[in-house]
Scaffold this motif. Structure first.
Motif, PDB file in Angstrom:
ATOM      1  N   ARG A  25       0.829  -1.200   0.000  1.00  0.00           N
ATOM      2  CA  ARG A  25       0.000   0.000   0.000  1.00  0.00           C
ATOM      3  C   ARG A  25       0.868   1.256   0.000  1.00  0.00           C
ATOM      4  N   LEU A  26       0.382   2.300  -0.663  1.00  0.00           N
ATOM      5  CA  LEU A  26       1.123   3.553  -0.773  1.00  0.00           C
ATOM      6  C   LEU A  26       1.443   4.142   0.600  1.00  0.00           C
ATOM      7  N   ASP A  27       0.483   4.167   1.509  1.00  0.00           N
ATOM      8  CA  ASP A  27       0.755   4.758   2.819  1.00  0.00           C
ATOM      9  C   ASP A  27       1.811   3.964   3.595  1.00  0.00           C
ATOM     10  N   ALA A  42       1.651  10.095   6.690  1.00  0.00           N
ATOM     11  CA  ALA A  42       1.652   9.716   5.270  1.00  0.00           C
ATOM     12  C   ALA A  42       0.284   9.980   4.653  1.00  0.00           C
ATOM     13  N   LYS A  43      -0.776   9.634   5.381  1.00  0.00           N
ATOM     14  CA  LYS A  43      -2.149   9.838   4.911  1.00  0.00           C
ATOM     15  C   LYS A  43      -2.407  11.313   4.595  1.00  0.00           C
ATOM     16  N   ILE A  44      -1.971  12.206   5.462  1.00  0.00           N
ATOM     17  CA  ILE A  44      -2.178  13.646   5.256  1.00  0.00           C
ATOM     18  C   ILE A  44      -1.518  14.108   3.961  1.00  0.00           C
ATOM     19  N   ARG A  61      -4.756   6.651  -0.289  1.00  0.00           N
ATOM     20  CA  ARG A  61      -3.678   6.145   0.574  1.00  0.00           C
ATOM     21  C   ARG A  61      -3.530   4.632   0.483  1.00  0.00           C
ATOM     22  N   ARG A  62      -4.595   3.936   0.113  1.00  0.00           N
ATOM     23  CA  ARG A  62      -4.539   2.481   0.003  1.00  0.00           C
ATOM     24  C   ARG A  62      -4.213   2.010  -1.413  1.00  0.00           C
TER      25      ARG A  62
END
Length: 85
Positions: A25-27, A42-44, A61-62
């Protein structure tokens, strides 16, 4: 921009990007790159449109990344790489 490959040694092998068809996952990728301290941070950045994946702004983010994907963030260019023992 700084270019580098980021690979990970995961606690469970089913999470590790071991081959070209593995995903992360990207985050999680950004968190484990060491450029942020937490997944929340990371989410922000992701939801704020400050991350690109393969040249396109990514706000999910996912988002699933595969080996070879290129992530640009905070002036760094990161390439998803498998972990070699």
């Amino acid at each position: 921009q700084k270019r580098r490959e980021v690979s990970f040694q995961w606690k469970t092998c089913d999470m590790a990007p071991q081959s070209a068809d593995s995903v992360i996952r990207l985050d999680d990728f950004i968190k484990h790159s060491g450029l942020v301290g937490t997944g929340g941070e990371a989410k922000i950045y992701i939801q704020g449109g400050e991350v690109t994946v393969n040249g396109s702004v990514e706000t999910r983010r996912r988002k699933q990344l595969a080996v070879g994907d290129i992530v640009e963030f905070m002036g760094h260019v990161l390439t998803v790489a498998p972990f070699d023992d």
